[in-house]
Design an enzyme around this catalytic site. Structure first.
Site, short mmCIF file in Angstrom:
data_model
loop_
_atom_site.label_atom_id
_atom_site.label_comp_id
_atom_site.label_asym_id
_atom_site.label_seq_id
_atom_site.Cartn_x
_atom_site.Cartn_y
_atom_site.Cartn_z
N ASP A 25 91.28 -34.42 -8.54
CA ASP A 25 92.48 -34.37 -7.71
C ASP A 25 93.04 -32.95 -7.78
O ASP A 25 93.41 -32.46 -8.85
CB ASP A 25 93.51 -35.38 -8.25
CG ASP A 25 94.67 -35.59 -7.30
OD1 ASP A 25 94.61 -35.09 -6.16
OD2 ASP A 25 95.63 -36.27 -7.69
N ASP A 120 91.97 -33.29 -0.56
CA ASP A 120 92.26 -32.79 -1.90
C ASP A 120 91.84 -33.73 -3.03
O ASP A 120 92.22 -33.52 -4.17
CB ASP A 120 93.75 -32.50 -2.02
CG ASP A 120 94.61 -33.73 -1.76
OD1 ASP A 120 94.09 -34.72 -1.22
OD2 ASP A 120 95.82 -33.69 -2.09
N GLU A 121 91.05 -34.75 -2.72
CA GLU A 121 90.78 -35.78 -3.73
C GLU A 121 89.42 -36.41 -3.49
O GLU A 121 89.04 -36.66 -2.36
CB GLU A 121 91.88 -36.84 -3.65
CG GLU A 121 91.80 -37.94 -4.66
CD GLU A 121 92.92 -38.97 -4.46
OE1 GLU A 121 92.90 -39.97 -5.17
OE2 GLU A 121 93.80 -38.76 -3.58
#
Length: 378
Positions: A25, A120-121
């Site tokens: 993350d 983003d993850e």
């Protein structure tokens, strides 16, 4: 509860059985990119999102802004009230997508089983990895180092035997952290976790659980499957499993996302139509941001309304062409809303979703039972 990385030798039998999952993350991704690219923003409270003068919504908040209680999906006017010196920056999704592509290329050095949850993850299944590294925690450290060296951004990683535990691990030590939950730690970790910290349990569900006397993982574990499905429907089965640290969802690299949406449950029921439409517009902004994040558009818009008596209804409209622009999303949602006979009723929830999406780039989230093997390499 602080968990430290422990690396144990592994017998040949558990190699075939036990998965090693890494959840990565990025730390305050959008805001961190803006602070990286503009030195004058560094160390200052900053949000990426719409202006408070235009009923904007926060898409991301820097860690400096989070200290003021500012978070994503918060109306910008609320954020500026919490921090008058807050810096607002418009999203640059083309830049975020380019960086995300570079980060995913780093993931692919170790495994092809990469499930991107958003820009983003991501989850990685590194049970069988390309570099034959025996420790998942070593892979996570290599990934974090490569991300920083190549993008000057930090990431937090969680490592465990399933997706739920890896996700929970990555939330323990942010920013720039690494946490491992070993099989023998899993049950104790889940039992001590506050119910509102569980991935998949939102504010409204947490409040309902509190009303039932469920405040921790240990409390949740005491409830039977029958009781949980009675109170929470199909989701009760999920809650029953995660209370036992079980998650049988595999990491899926090529899942087709069926819909993208957002909804808001209100702390106090809304009775003013103007306020309802204002909330609906802010939800539409969040949907637009999520469509941008996932690089897609949709043809079918569905409006969800839940009244104060918990009666729920939906209205849908399918367009000839796909849409993703805020003005169009709100215009259609508003028309659907105005077609509903309110009859002076109050509303406790509003939601908008888009389906019949254009692409199949996204990945899904699914769940393997917990293996109680003490000798697992992480």
């Amino acid at each position: 509860m602080r968990l430290f990385v422990v690396e144990l030798p592994l017998g040949q039998e558990s190699v075939a059985k036990t998965r090693k999952i890494v959840h990565v993350d990025m730390d305050a991704f959008y805001a961190s990119v803006e602070q990286r690219d503009n030195p004058s923003y560094r160390g200052k409270p900053l949000v990426v999102g719409g202006s408070p003068n235009q009923r904007g919504v926060v898409a991301a908040a820097s860690y400096e802004a989070r200290k003021f209680g500012i978070h994503s999906a918060m109306p910008s006017v609320t954020a500026i009230a919490k921090c008058p010196g807050l810096i607002f920056v418009r999203p640059r999704f083309d830049v975020y997508r380019e960086i995300s592509t570079s980060i995913h290329a780093i993931f692919k050095r170790y495994s092809d089983l990469v499930e991107g949850v958003a820009l983003d993850e991501a989850y990685l299944d590194v049970t069988e990895n390309k570099q034959s590294i025996p420790y998942a925690s070593t892979i996570a450290r290599h990934i974090k180092t490569a991300i920083f060296q190549e993008t000057q951004l930090t990431a937090t990683a969680g490592v465990s035997i399933n997706k739920f535990l890896a996700k929970m691990a990555s939330g323990q030590n942010k920013p720039n952290g690494l946490t491992v939950i070993l099989p023998e730690q899993a049950i104790a970790f889940v039992e001590q976790l506050a119910i509102e910290k569980f991935h998949g349990i939102g504010e409204v569900t947490a409040a309902k659980m509190h009303s039932l006397g469920i405040h921790s993982g240990a409390d949740l574990k005491e409830r039977s499957l029958l009781e949980l499905t009675h109170h929470f429907g199909k989701a009760g089965n999920y809650y029953y499993k995660i209370a036992r640290a079980e998650d049988d969802r595999p990491v899926e690299a090529n899942r087709i996302r069926k819909s993208i949406g957002a909804e808001t449950s209100f702390a106090q029921d809304l009775s003013d139509v103007g306020q309802m439409l204002q909330e609906l517009e802010q939800i539409a902004q969040i949907v637009e941001q999520r469509l941008e994040k996932h690089e897609t558009r949709g043809r079918t818009l569905t409006l969800k309304v839940k009244f104060s008596d918990y009666q729920q209804l939906t209205r849908s409209k399918t367009m000839l062409a796909s849409i993703s622009e805020l003005s169009t999303i709100f215009e259609i949602a508003k028309a659907l809303f105005e077609s509903i006979e309110l009859e002076n009723r109050s509303i406790r929830l509003l939601g908008i979703s888009l389906s019949n999406l254009d692409n199949a780039k996204q990945t899904q989230v699914i769940q393997l039972p917990l293996f109680q093997n003490a000798g697992i390499i992480f």
